[in-house]
Design a protein around this motif. Structure first.
Motif, PDB file in Angstrom:
ATOM      1  N   GLN A  13      36.758 -40.615 -12.177  1.00  0.00           N
ATOM      2  CA  GLN A  13      35.373 -40.194 -12.013  1.00  0.00           C
ATOM      3  C   GLN A  13      35.292 -38.752 -11.512  1.00  0.00           C
ATOM      4  O   GLN A  13      34.522 -37.944 -12.036  1.00  0.00           O
ATOM      5  CB  GLN A  13      34.641 -41.106 -11.035  1.00  0.00           C
ATOM      6  CG  GLN A  13      34.387 -42.490 -11.582  1.00  0.00           C
ATOM      7  CD  GLN A  13      33.760 -43.395 -10.549  1.00  0.00           C
ATOM      8  OE1 GLN A  13      33.283 -42.943  -9.523  1.00  0.00           O
ATOM      9  NE2 GLN A  13      33.777 -44.684 -10.823  1.00  0.00           N
ATOM     10  N   GLY A  16      36.709 -36.273 -14.184  1.00  0.00           N
ATOM     11  CA  GLY A  16      35.773 -36.206 -15.303  1.00  0.00           C
ATOM     12  C   GLY A  16      34.546 -35.378 -14.972  1.00  0.00           C
ATOM     13  O   GLY A  16      34.093 -34.564 -15.775  1.00  0.00           O
ATOM     14  N   LYS A  17      34.015 -35.573 -13.771  1.00  0.00           N
ATOM     15  CA  LYS A  17      32.837 -34.814 -13.361  1.00  0.00           C
ATOM     16  C   LYS A  17      33.168 -33.328 -13.242  1.00  0.00           C
ATOM     17  O   LYS A  17      32.387 -32.475 -13.665  1.00  0.00           O
ATOM     18  CB  LYS A  17      32.298 -35.334 -12.037  1.00  0.00           C
ATOM     19  CG  LYS A  17      31.024 -34.644 -11.582  1.00  0.00           C
ATOM     20  CD  LYS A  17      30.482 -35.249 -10.312  1.00  0.00           C
ATOM     21  CE  LYS A  17      29.556 -36.359 -10.694  1.00  0.00           C
ATOM     22  NZ  LYS A  17      28.798 -36.879  -9.554  1.00  0.00           N
ATOM     23  N   GLU A  39      34.751 -39.549 -17.117  1.00  0.00           N
ATOM     24  CA  GLU A  39      33.939 -40.032 -16.002  1.00  0.00           C
ATOM     25  C   GLU A  39      33.397 -41.435 -16.291  1.00  0.00           C
ATOM     26  O   GLU A  39      33.426 -42.314 -15.421  1.00  0.00           O
ATOM     27  CB  GLU A  39      32.783 -39.059 -15.766  1.00  0.00           C
ATOM     28  CG  GLU A  39      31.962 -39.374 -14.548  1.00  0.00           C
ATOM     29  CD  GLU A  39      30.869 -38.355 -14.314  1.00  0.00           C
ATOM     30  OE1 GLU A  39      30.152 -38.524 -13.320  1.00  0.00           O
ATOM     31  OE2 GLU A  39      30.716 -37.400 -15.100  1.00  0.00           O
ATOM     32  N   LYS A  43      34.025 -45.039 -14.284  1.00  0.00           N
ATOM     33  CA  LYS A  43      32.949 -45.923 -13.829  1.00  0.00           C
ATOM     34  C   LYS A  43      33.125 -47.327 -14.396  1.00  0.00           C
ATOM     35  O   LYS A  43      32.894 -48.314 -13.705  1.00  0.00           O
ATOM     36  CB  LYS A  43      31.595 -45.356 -14.234  1.00  0.00           C
ATOM     37  CG  LYS A  43      31.193 -44.150 -13.424  1.00  0.00           C
ATOM     38  CD  LYS A  43      29.846 -43.605 -13.852  1.00  0.00           C
ATOM     39  CE  LYS A  43      29.477 -42.379 -13.041  1.00  0.00           C
ATOM     40  NZ  LYS A  43      28.190 -41.812 -13.465  1.00  0.00           N
TER      41      LYS A  43
END
Length: 57
Positions: A13, A16-17, A39, A43
């Motif tokens: 996460q 990816g962000k 991301e 999740k």
């Protein structure tokens, strides 16, 4: 949730962000999409592990 899977989900996460935001800043939409996918995978992994925990209890 196992600690290893939880850490892997959170790492996906965060990475990816970060990739998504940097790619948007420089205007690289292909890499931004890959970051968003990473991301989302993190999740999804988190949700999967939480649901496994709820069935164990």
């Amino acid at each position: 949730m196992s600690a290893g899977e939880k850490a892997k989900a959170k790492a996906e996460q965060v990475v990816g962000k970060a990739v998504r935001k940097v790619a948007h800043a420089v205007g690289n939409e292909t890499t931004a999409a890959k970051g968003a996918a990473l991301e989302a995978r993190g999740k999804a992994r988190d949700i999967k592990e939480r649901s496994k925990d709820s069935f164990r209890r």
